[in-house]
Enzyme design. Structure first.
Site, PDB file in Angstrom:
ATOM      1  N   SER A 265       0.393  -1.153  -0.355  1.00 59.18           N
ATOM      2  CA  SER A 265       0.459   0.284   0.628  1.00 59.18           C
ATOM      3  C   SER A 265       0.765   1.423  -0.016  1.00 59.18           C
ATOM      4  O   SER A 265       2.328   1.198   0.139  1.00 59.18           O
ATOM      5  CB  SER A 265      -1.364   0.333   1.053  1.00 59.18           C
ATOM      6  OG  SER A 265      -0.069  -0.190   2.717  1.00 59.18           O
ATOM      7  N   LYS A 266       0.304   2.489  -0.027  1.00 60.47           N
ATOM      8  CA  LYS A 266       0.590   3.488  -0.366  1.00 60.47           C
ATOM      9  C   LYS A 266       1.660   3.672   0.924  1.00 60.47           C
ATOM     10  O   LYS A 266       2.747   4.639   1.552  1.00 60.47           O
ATOM     11  CB  LYS A 266      -0.487   4.571  -0.639  1.00 60.47           C
ATOM     12  CG  LYS A 266      -0.625   4.440  -1.878  1.00 60.47           C
ATOM     13  CD  LYS A 266      -1.323   6.009  -2.379  1.00 60.47           C
ATOM     14  CE  LYS A 266      -1.817   5.882  -4.148  1.00 60.47           C
ATOM     15  NZ  LYS A 266      -2.854   6.588  -4.382  1.00 60.47           N
ATOM     16  N   ARG A 267       0.930   3.489   2.088  1.00 59.57           N
ATOM     17  CA  ARG A 267       1.032   3.911   3.491  1.00 59.57           C
ATOM     18  C   ARG A 267       2.381   2.618   4.166  1.00 59.57           C
ATOM     19  O   ARG A 267       3.597   2.970   4.852  1.00 59.57           O
ATOM     20  CB  ARG A 267       0.389   3.516   5.017  1.00 59.57           C
ATOM     21  CG  ARG A 267      -0.473   4.870   4.857  1.00 59.57           C
ATOM     22  CD  ARG A 267      -1.703   5.157   5.297  1.00 59.57           C
ATOM     23  NE  ARG A 267      -2.660   3.613   3.913  1.00 59.57           N
ATOM     24  CZ  ARG A 267      -3.535   2.448   5.014  1.00 59.57           C
ATOM     25  NH1 ARG A 267      -3.095   2.307   5.841  1.00 59.57           N
ATOM     26  NH2 ARG A 267      -4.054   2.084   3.820  1.00 59.57           N
TER      27      ARG A 267
END
Ligand code: GLU
Length: 504
Positions: A265-267
């Site tokens: 994920s982007k995180r």
């Protein structure tokens, strides 16, 4: 037209382009180039609430940095424009009317509140409310109201949506969807809802606009992420409803987190300290570019996230990827993202750079620090000396600085290790013996150093360690003789004298 390959990358401009999206773009690009086709960029901005202003420009900049630019795009249109869905409303309106007329889609006037009520009631009974074959004849839509009442409602400007009649209890509900990566995927339409295709504000939803545009833009192959696989039956049924030949579909495997379960994920990048975007995005989020990666290395590791050529080799140029890429060799299983391995890919690509390309990189860094190298030979020899030592280009200055600045300090540990009783006199002998000429040969330097060491009854190593520390500031760096030759003996003498004053 008939058999020509046209593929598209169709991002929604809702934020920065995640590395997974870049891989989709890359596979499309490779496929287009391999088959002498066209690579189209279409901006899917029908969800205006989620659209982010700078995202489209960002996407284009990413593709440009990576060198996988589209043949047709909003800023470089071909014959199939406009390439932004928000500019194609008239097109969608025309086609939605056609679909409604054919009876394969219908108007629904159910309010948000009434649908919410149904949802809640279902939940209470442990069920899920799905607007489809088993309840559509009990809801507020044109199938129930009939033509006359529907027309009245439309004339009165009642808000509506258009829904697709997904399955009508006639024949089998199982729909076989061919996919180039997975073979046949059987999807049970009985479980699907009558998807909203269009809203009375004149905007289509993703599914409708996507299918209409892929058809009108003559897309031959849809290559996209696995998250769209569940929509495949709907999309194929839409083609069918219009009587259009669908493109071939290929759904790419998920990119998984470096460890543990789930997709990247982007995180994850923030959390684990590696980039997940190609280039910098707002708020100081850095990308591969700023972190010192070469675009060719990023393309290489992305290409291998879900594909390989069947051989042992892992290092490929873009040209090589184009000639080897094959959808048949795209994997089903998720591909694990490995940030450490990505560094290795970069190192390999840095080593593959020609002297002139690597020198150019070095020169840009040198100039950004306010120095100029007039002599091209000197620049090349500096570059060749440090090239084997580079993993990320952000490490260039750390290696280059020794050619431009005297050490500001001397590594304590190194000093402890190499600085002995005789060191000072050895170094003074070097000052005495080094010729002041600007050009000296490596052989001359080697012989001179050997002689100094021998005269003091020591090994060459006893001299080279301290000499390196006074020139570089530590025990690291490129070959010392080459370094002395490149710096010039005059500069080396100055560094020795300076160090002898500084080191107590
Ligand atoms: N707009 C969709 C996305 O951003 C495109 C999906 C597709 O390629 O069909 O993922």
């Amino acid at each position: 037209m008939a058999n020509s390959v046209r593929v598209r990358f169709a991002p929604s401009p809702t934020g920065p382009l995640h590395i997974g999206g870049v891989r989709t773009a890359l596979y499309n690009y490779l496929y287009a180039r391999k088959h002498n086709g066209k690579f189209v960029l279409r901006i899917e901005d029908t969800d205006q609430k989620r659209s982010v202003d700078r995202a489209e420009e960002y996407i284009q900049s990413c593709l440009a940095w990576l060198g996988i630019e589209p043949d047709e795009s909003p800023t470089h249109p071909g014959n199939f424009g406009p390439y932004r869905q928000s500019e194609r409303r008239d097109v969608y309106q025309k086609y939605i009317l056609k679909l409604v007329k054919s009876g394969l889609a219908y108007y629904a006037f159910d309010t948000a509140e009434s649908l919410e009520k149904h949802r809640k009631n279902h939940e209470k009974n442990g069920k899920t409310f799905i607007y489809n074959w088993h309840n559509r004849m009990k809801l507020n839509n044109s199938l129930v109201l009939g033509e006359k009442k529907t027309k009245e409602k439309l004339d009165d400007e009642h808000p509506y949506v258009v829904r697709f009649l997904m399955w009508d209890e006639k024949g089998s509900s199982i729909y076989n969807c061919p996919d180039s990566v997975r073979g046949n995927v059987a999807i049970d339409c009985k479980l699907l809802d009558d998807k909203i295709l269009y809203k009375s504000d004149g905007m289509p939803t993703y599914h409708f606009a996507n299918v209409v545009d892929d058809h009108l833009m003559e897309i031959s192959h849809v290559i996209r992420g696995e998250e769209w696989l569940p929509s495949l039956a709907l999309h194929l049924k839409l083609y069918n409803a219009f009587g259009w030949t669908p493109p071939d579909f290929a759904h790419l495997p998920l990119i998984l987190k470096p460890s543990g379960k789930g997709k990247l994920s982007k995180r994850d990048g923030d959390k684990l300290g590696f980039p997940v975007f190609p280039i910098q995005w707002e708020g100081g989020i850095t990308g591969y570019k700023e972190e010192g990666y070469l675009p060719e290395a990023v393309l290489n590791f992305l290409a291998l996230l879900g594909w390989n050529d069947g051989g042992e080799n892992e290092i490929f140029s873009l040209e090589e990827l184009i000639s080897l890429f094959d959808l048949k060799r795209v994997h089903h299983a998720g591909a694990r993202f490995d940030p450490e391995k990505n560094k290795w890919f970069n190192q390999q690509h840095v080593q593959r750079l020609s002297v002139s390309d690597f020198s150019r990189l070095c020169n840009a860094v040198i100039e950004s620090h306010g120095f100029v190298v007039h002599d091209e030979n000197k620049l090349n020899s500096i570059a060749m000396m440090i090239q084997p030592r580079i993993v990320l280009t952000t490490g260039l200055w750390r290696e280059l600085v020794i050619f431009f600045e005297r050490p500001k300090s001397y590594d304590e540990k190194a000093l402890k290790k190499v600085w002995k009783g005789k060191t000072k006199s050895l170094l003074l002998s070097v000052v005495d013996i080094l010729p002041q000429e600007s050009e000296v040969s490596i052989d001359l330097l080697k012989n001179a150093m050997k002689k100094i060491a021998e005269d003091s009854g020591l090994s060459l190593g006893a001299l080279m360690g301290p000499l390196r520390v006074v020139i570089v500031g530590s025990l690291s760096g490129p070959d010392l003789f080459l370094l002395i030759k490149t710096l010039g003996t005059r500069e080396v003498i100055k560094r020795i004298q300076f160090a002898l004053r500084a080191i107590k």
